[in-house]
Design an enzyme around this catalytic site. Structure first.
Site: not given
Ligand code: AMP
Length: 419
Positions: A27, A110, A199, A260, A403
């Site tokens: 990743n 990823r 996601h 965010r 993940e």
């Protein structure tokens, strides 16, 4: 004790032994690389690690071989991703997991943005690389870093299958009614503006694990997944397929996140440009880095926010209330989108750990069949578990996301299929 034939004693096992059963998951961020080496015979982890602050004098590599659990750490300048990956390869080799080992079957990467085209994990070749590059304008922060990681890994092992697993792929099943913004169609298409969602590997993994927890097939189950980490997104999954998700063209839309804003009237941006005399870059920075929980109360860590609330801090309380209000709106909206909901699943840093968030998010939704049992909700578990009482019409679950395992599983399945 049951004994299983060792993989090498069956014909399929011989093929597996020849190819190897390990998958390295990478990743790659702009200044970091997270990695895990997994053995897909039993989905176990062999090594995990992280390189941070690549390009600085104070780079740091943390590497843990799972068998002895002892973390090795080294600091000092690691100038670029190439040096980072070589350092990772050296650490893995020390544990007997060298990247040149025939046991390594593939590397799974990823990749944040796969646009409309990448609906599934994809074996990487030059054309795939070019397409990921073409998507940089819609993922300027993420795709360049992902590409660097892929190029570096390919240079190290050009002979090895490398697979891109896209954050957006799970959401490509969204109907046009959910994926399109209500703006001029020609303008939208010219700039590839639509809702992609992110996601996705987490939403895919958690929705399936939730069906498992209920003892049902994913095809028979409707789930609302709430991935609440520093970034946060919700999805509505009908029978294993995503029909709606809260992030959009970028990961800025939707829920209140650590830094965010999530949803807002887009006119706020024009107002800030015209009246606040801010530039596009300044507003981008404001909405992505200085908004959400951190903008509202100065902290983005839910532990700290809860601690401040316990001390009577009003700003922390307001930030929490805004966070929960938005979350509840999404639960209601996705309930309506799905029509029938079998389970609501909480996952990621906040979703897995913050019992008060789970409790507050479903409080008052008894009429919808949503109830949380206080005692079950208080138990911290590292396995999927139900936190709703038995009588509840809708299951409420906490499902730790994974993940890396999902990326490794998809990578390995694709490599097996393409043999
Ligand atoms: P993630 O992005 O999934 O790694 O989630 C990171 C976030 O999870 C942190 O910013 C915290 O807000 C939250 N978090 C992690 N551990 C806890 C905890 N024990 N209690 C509450 N929130 C937590």
């Amino acid at each position: 004790m049951t004994t299983h034939p060792s993989p090498a004693t069956t014909p399929a096992g011989e093929a597996r032994a020849a190819r190897g059963s390990r998958v390295l998951v990478l990743n790659s961020g702009s200044s970091s690389v997270k990695y895990q080496l997994l053995d897909m015979r039993d989905s176990s982890r062999l090594a995990v690690g992280l390189v941070e602050r690549i390009g600085e004098e104070t780079s740091r590599l943390k590497h843990t071989p799972v068998a002895d659990g002892r973390t090795r750490e080294r600091t000092g300048a690691i100038p670029d991703h190439d040096a980072a990956l070589k350092a990772v390869a050296a650490e893995l080799a020390r544990d007997g997991f060298g990247l040149d080992s025939p046991e390594l079957a593939a590397i799974g990467h990823r990749v944040v943005h796969g646009g409309k085209r990448f609906t599934e994990p994809t074996v990487i070749d030059d054309a795939v690389l070019a397409e990921i590059e073409r998507l940089i304008p819609v993922a300027p922060l993420h795709n360049p870093a992902n590409l660097t990681g892929i190029r570096t890994a390919r240079a190290l092992r050009p002979d090895l299958p490398q697979v891109a697993v896209f954050d957006t792929a799970f959401h490509t099943t969204m109907p046009e009614s959910a994926a399109r913004y209500a703006i001029d169609v020609e303008t939208a298409d010219a700039h590839r503006i639509r809702r992609y969602g992110f996601h996705g590997t987490s939403h895919a993994y958690v929705s399936r694990a939730t069906a498992d927890l209920l003892g049902r097939a994913p095809e028979d189950v409707n789930v609302i997944v709430l991935h609440l980490g520093n970034g946060a997104s919700a999805s509505a999954v009908r029978g294993g397929r995503c029909v709606e998700t809260s992030m959009g063209l970028t990961p800025l839309e939707g829920l209140v996140m650590g830094t965010r804003s999530g949803d807002m009237d887009p006119a706020v941006i024009f107002h800030l440009m015209r009246v606040g005399e801010m530039s596009a870059d300044e507003i981008d920075n404001l909405l992505n880095k200085k908004s959400g929980l951190v903008g509202l109360c100065g902290d983005n860590d839910m532990r700290e926010i809860r601690r401040r609330i316990d001390e009577g801090d009003e700003r922390a309380k307001l930030a929490f209330d805004i966070y929960i209000h938005r979350l509840k709106k999404y639960i209601g909206a996705y309930y309506a989108v799905l029509g029938r909901v079998d389970a609501v699943a909480f996952t990621a840093g906040v979703g897995e750990n913050a019992a008060p968030v789970r409790e507050a998010a479903v409080a008052g939704l008894e009429e919808l069949g949503l109830v949380v049992d206080g005692e079950l909700n208080a138990v911290r578990a590292d396995r999927p578990q139900l936190i709703s009482p038995e009588y509840a019409r809708v299951a409420v679950a906490v499902v730790p996301t994974d993940e890396e395992l999902e990326i490794a599983t998809q990578t390995y399945a694709l490599v097996e299929k393409s043999e």
